[in-house]
Each structure stands twice: as structure tokens, then as C-alpha cells.
Write an enzyme that holds these catalytic residues in place. Structure first.
Site, short mmCIF file in Angstrom:
data_model
loop_
_atom_site.label_atom_id
_atom_site.label_comp_id
_atom_site.label_asym_id
_atom_site.label_seq_id
_atom_site.Cartn_x
_atom_site.Cartn_y
_atom_site.Cartn_z
N ASP A 1 0.84 -1.18 0.00
CA ASP A 1 0.00 0.00 0.00
C ASP A 1 0.90 1.25 0.00
OD1 ASP A 1 -3.12 0.65 0.52
OD2 ASP A 1 -1.93 2.04 1.71
N ASP B 1 -6.90 -8.99 -3.97
CA ASP B 1 -6.90 -7.55 -3.69
C ASP B 1 -7.42 -6.79 -4.91
OD1 ASP B 1 -6.55 -5.00 -2.75
OD2 ASP B 1 -4.39 -4.97 -3.10
N HIS C 1 -6.25 -7.32 0.57
CA HIS C 1 -5.37 -6.15 0.44
C HIS C 1 -4.31 -6.16 1.53
CE1 HIS C 1 -4.05 -2.20 -0.71
NE2 HIS C 1 -4.29 -1.72 0.50
#
Length: 314
Positions: free
Chosen positions: A126, A253, A283
Site C-alpha cells: 500500500d 486484492d 489487500h
């Protein structure tokens, strides 16, 4: 710049998180003398090869709690910072205090000026990738290897996923920003109430969440985004990065699906590596499949020895 600091008692008795806090300070970057306290974990042998574990939005170093023991057992030193605005790090109160450039500089100062880390294996997911990959591109001499997991380095030149657009809208429109619930929704496994509470712990109320609210809009989604030129330059540098690079995206994800291809196709160091897909991960694959991802990291390091991989700390 005014910043809040989450009370220590919010972090008492967290599940599976026996790690001692460590702190350094970084310049606020607003032209004042303000310093911001940045928290990090430092676990494992001091002389071990360094694995830098960078979290994203809206999590904190707690996300890596199931990976750290596996990495330590392999003789690796784990550094897991909390981004400014998250975890036990200070939280500037105004959304305008958060910019992409400041996040890169805050982490650069902490890791290089204060901890003086070198020979780093970066593990990023991320926003940990959006920040960490900029550091790799701008300071390649500090890094030995890179593991890219559920992240990217957008320049605004390509449309992001519909799932990300929906996330941006939600992040700005929801009256309450339910951090623990957001993370639970990004996992394939069901989180227990105490784990959800641990993700909520850094944020006693909405006033602590300016960074969490700001992050989704800082992702470059237009070619004229303020961060787009720096990210394009970073890709130019990554296109010359020959040290080992591994992609380890999860299979579940919707935000970053397919993002591994750019790294495999554009970064020379990715050639010939045993890229993997982590089955059963959402995710937040560190939460869903932390030990499996940690094992991938240890095997990647063992298969790609580096000549000078020692790091130091103050």
C-alpha cells in the site's frame, strides 16, 4: 504545525504484539522548528541483515506482528516504522499538513539521517510502496533488495482501478472513518474484535485521523498531480535498478490487482526472480497470510546474498 500524540495506554495489552517501542524525531517540514516523534519497531539481532517493513493506509506496524517472529528466527533485524499520522507516531491535526513529499522526507530523515540504515531489504505494501519505492529510486545505495506486495508507484498517467476510486469517495464522504473496520474489510480472514480494536487504538477520536483521511487523495490520479513528476523520475531510476526485486502480491486484492506486471516488466532486478502470488490474501496480506509472506522474504534474501548488507543505528 499542531500534532496530537496518542496516549500510551491505548497500546496496552495488544494481541500478539510484545514489541518494545522506539522513537526518533523528524523535522515537521513547515518552516518551523517543530519536530514530530516517529515510532518504529527494532526487533532481531542488531548485526542481522535489515528488513524494512513499511505499512500503508490506514494501518500501522501492528500489521507486521505475524511476520516479525519469522524474520527474526531467520536472523534478520526488523525495522517497522509507523508513518507520521499513524500508529504511535505523532499525528498532525490539519489534513493540509500531509503531502506526499513530506511523507517521503519524514521517512528518509528517520531511516537514513537518524538510524543510518544500509543494506536494506524493503518489504512494502500500500502506501509503504508509494513512499518506500521513492526512497529506493532516490537512494538506491541504501538498499540491497526489494519485495513489492500489493502496492504501486502511480504517476497519474494511467487510470487506477474502480475499487480505488470507490475507496477515495468513501474516505472523504463517510462521517466516521472506521479504521479497524476498514482493515477488516480489506482482509480475506475474519478479524477478532481485539485485533480490530488494535487497529483502532492509534485513533482515540476523529481528530486524530487527519492523515488517514488525507492519504487517499494524495495518490496521484492525474498527470498534473503535484507528486506525478517525482514519481515519473522514480520510475526512470527504477528502470535502471539491477538489485533483486520480487513481487509478492496476493490473489484477492481488487485495489492493486495486476500491479505486479509493471515491476516485472520495467525493473531489471525483477528478471529471473521467483515471483509469487500469495493465495488467500486480501489487500492486507500481512494480516491474512503474514507467516507465508515472511517465509517468501527469508527465502528471497537467502537466494540473493548481498556483499555489504550491514546496517547501524544510533
Amino acid at each position: 504545525m499542531h500534532a496530537s500524540r496518542t496516549p500510551d495506554e491505548r497500546f496496552a495489552a495488544l494481541p500478539d504484539f510484545p514489541f518494545e517501542p522506539h522513537y526518533t524525531e523528524v523535522a515537521a517540514g513547515d518552516g518551523s522548528d517543530t519536530r514530530l516523534r516517529l515510532h518504529y519497531l527494532d526487533e532481531g539481532p542488531p548485526d542481522g541483515e535489515i528488513v524494512l517493513l513499511l505499512h500503508g493506509e490506514p494501518s500501522w506496524s501492528f500489521l507486521y506482528r505475524h511476520m516479525v517472529p519469522v524474520l527474526m528466527k531467520a536472523g534478520l533485524r526488523c525495522i517497522a516504522p509507523d508513518l507520521i499520522g499513524f500508529g504511535r507516531s505523532d499525528k498532525p491535526a490539519d489534513r493540509a499538513d500531509y503531502t506526499y513529499a513530506r511523507h517521503v522526507e519524514w521517512m528518509r530523515e528517520a531511516l537514513f539521517d537518524h538510524l543510518d540504515l544500509t543494506g536494506i531489504t524493503l518489504v512494502c505494501q500500500d502506501w509503504g510502496g508509494l513512499i518506500g519505492l521513492r526512497l529506493v529510486a532516490e537512494h538506491p545505495e541504501r538498499f540491497a533488495r526489494v519485495v513489492v506486495a500489493n502496492t504501486g508507484l502511480p504517476t497519474g498517467d494511467a487510470k487506477l482501478t474502480d475499487a480505488f476510486a470507490a475507496w477515495q469517495r468513501f474516505s472523504q464522504e463517510t462521517p466516521t472513518f472506521p479504521v479497524g473496520g476498514i482493515i477488516a474489510g480489506g482482509c480475506r480472514t475474519e478479524l477478532t474484535p481485539d485485533v480490530v480494536a488494535a487497529y483502532d487504538a492509534p485513533f482515540p477520536d476523529e481528530t486524530y485521523k487527519a492523515g488517514a483521511r488525507a492519504f487517499p487523495l494524495l495518490v496521484p490520479t492525474r498527470p498534473d498531480d503535484p507528486a506525478a513528476p517525482a514519481n515519473r523520475t522514480a520510475w526512470e531510476q527504477l528502470a535502471r535498478f539491477e538489485k533483486p526485486v520480487l513481487t509478492a502480491f496476493s490473489d484477492g486484492d481488487p485495489i492493486t490487482a495486476g500491479g505486479h506486471r509493471a515491476f516485472q516488466e520495467k525493473v531489471p532486478g525483477a528478471a529471473g526472480q521467483h515471483h509469487t502470488t500469495i493465495a488467500g490474501g486480501g489487500h492486507f496480506l500481512q494480516e491474512d497470510r503474514g507467516p507465508e509472506l515472511a517465509t517468501v522474504v527469508t527465502e528471497f534474501i537467502a537466494a540473493n546474498p548481498a556483499a555489504d548488507t550491514m546496517g547501524t543505528a544510533e
